[in-house]
Write an enzyme that holds these catalytic residues in place. Structure first.
Site, PDB file in Angstrom:
ATOM      1  N   GLY A 123       6.451   0.659   5.956  1.00  0.00           N
ATOM      2  CA  GLY A 123       7.335  -0.273   5.248  1.00  0.00           C
ATOM      3  C   GLY A 123       7.424   0.027   3.766  1.00  0.00           C
ATOM      4  O   GLY A 123       8.508   0.001   3.175  1.00  0.00           O
ATOM      5  N   CYS A 124       6.298   0.328   3.163  1.00  0.00           N
ATOM      6  CA  CYS A 124       6.263   0.607   1.723  1.00  0.00           C
ATOM      7  C   CYS A 124       7.015   1.889   1.399  1.00  0.00           C
ATOM      8  O   CYS A 124       7.682   1.986   0.362  1.00  0.00           O
ATOM      9  CB  CYS A 124       4.823   0.666   1.224  1.00  0.00           C
ATOM     10  N   THR A 125       6.940   2.866   2.281  1.00  0.00           N
ATOM     11  CA  THR A 125       7.661   4.119   2.071  1.00  0.00           C
ATOM     12  C   THR A 125       9.164   3.883   2.173  1.00  0.00           C
ATOM     13  O   THR A 125       9.935   4.361   1.327  1.00  0.00           O
ATOM     14  CB  THR A 125       7.196   5.180   3.085  1.00  0.00           C
ATOM     15  N   MET A 161       0.826  -1.213   0.000  1.00  0.00           N
ATOM     16  CA  MET A 161       0.000   0.000   0.000  1.00  0.00           C
ATOM     17  C   MET A 161       0.860   1.262   0.000  1.00  0.00           C
ATOM     18  O   MET A 161       1.860   1.343   0.702  1.00  0.00           O
ATOM     19  CB  MET A 161      -0.905  -0.004   1.225  1.00  0.00           C
ATOM     20  N   ALA A 210      10.251   2.045  -1.046  1.00  0.00           N
ATOM     21  CA  ALA A 210      10.252   2.927  -2.220  1.00  0.00           C
ATOM     22  C   ALA A 210      11.405   3.927  -2.152  1.00  0.00           C
ATOM     23  O   ALA A 210      12.088   4.168  -3.159  1.00  0.00           O
ATOM     24  CB  ALA A 210       8.917   3.654  -2.331  1.00  0.00           C
TER      25      ALA A 210
END
Length: 155
Positions: A46-48, A41, A51
């Site tokens: 974590g995704c940030t 998401m 990325a």
């Protein structure tokens, strides 16, 4: 994590809208390596980290002949906000129906897959695809803050 794909397999083809609104296809990357990473998401911790790690190593990844493309189930507007907020320098694909995630085996299966479909999130898995469209490496459990370095070690 339950991908059925393995190194040496042909990478499933895909076509989906990218952050900038254009339709990106897997065939656009034939002749160069592709780091195709699935993440749950936009704009979550974590995704940030994942990325931003890829953003910060993107010049080194490009120097090794590879492009980066992120895939998640959020729409293009969410991807645009995420890209702008963190100055991401690679496209994100809107896989709103999880069609790409399912093709790559990262949408989950059984009850987990059903819950992921309802929540519209994929598993966190990265595929490194070679110049001929074959999977060369799969990172099943990426180290989010150091994911760019993990990728570089495999290119």
């Amino acid at each position: 994590m339950g991908t059925h794909l393995k190194p040496g397999d042909p990478a499933p083809e895909f076509a989906a809208p990218a952050t900038d609104g254009r339709l990106l296809r897997s065939t656009d990357y034939l002749g160069r390596k592709l780091v195709l990473y699935f993440y749950p998401m936009d704009d979550t911790p974590g995704c940030t980290k994942q990325a931003c790690s890829l953003r910060d190593t993107s010049a080194s990844i490009a120097a090794r002949g590879a492009a980066i493309v992120g895939v998640s189930a959020q729409g293009s507007e969410s991807h645009q906000r995420f890209t702008e907020k963190y100055s991401l320098n690679f496209p994100l694909l809107a896989d709103t129906d999880l069609k790409i995630a399912k093709a790559y085996g990262v949408a989950g299966s059984g009850l987990s897959g059903l819950l992921r479909s309802v929540a519209k999130v994929s598993e966190r898995v990265t595929f490194i695809i070679d110049e001929n469209g074959r999977i060369s490496h799969i990172i099943d459990d990426p180290d989010c803050p150091d994911h760019g370095e993990e990728v570089l070690a495999l290119l």
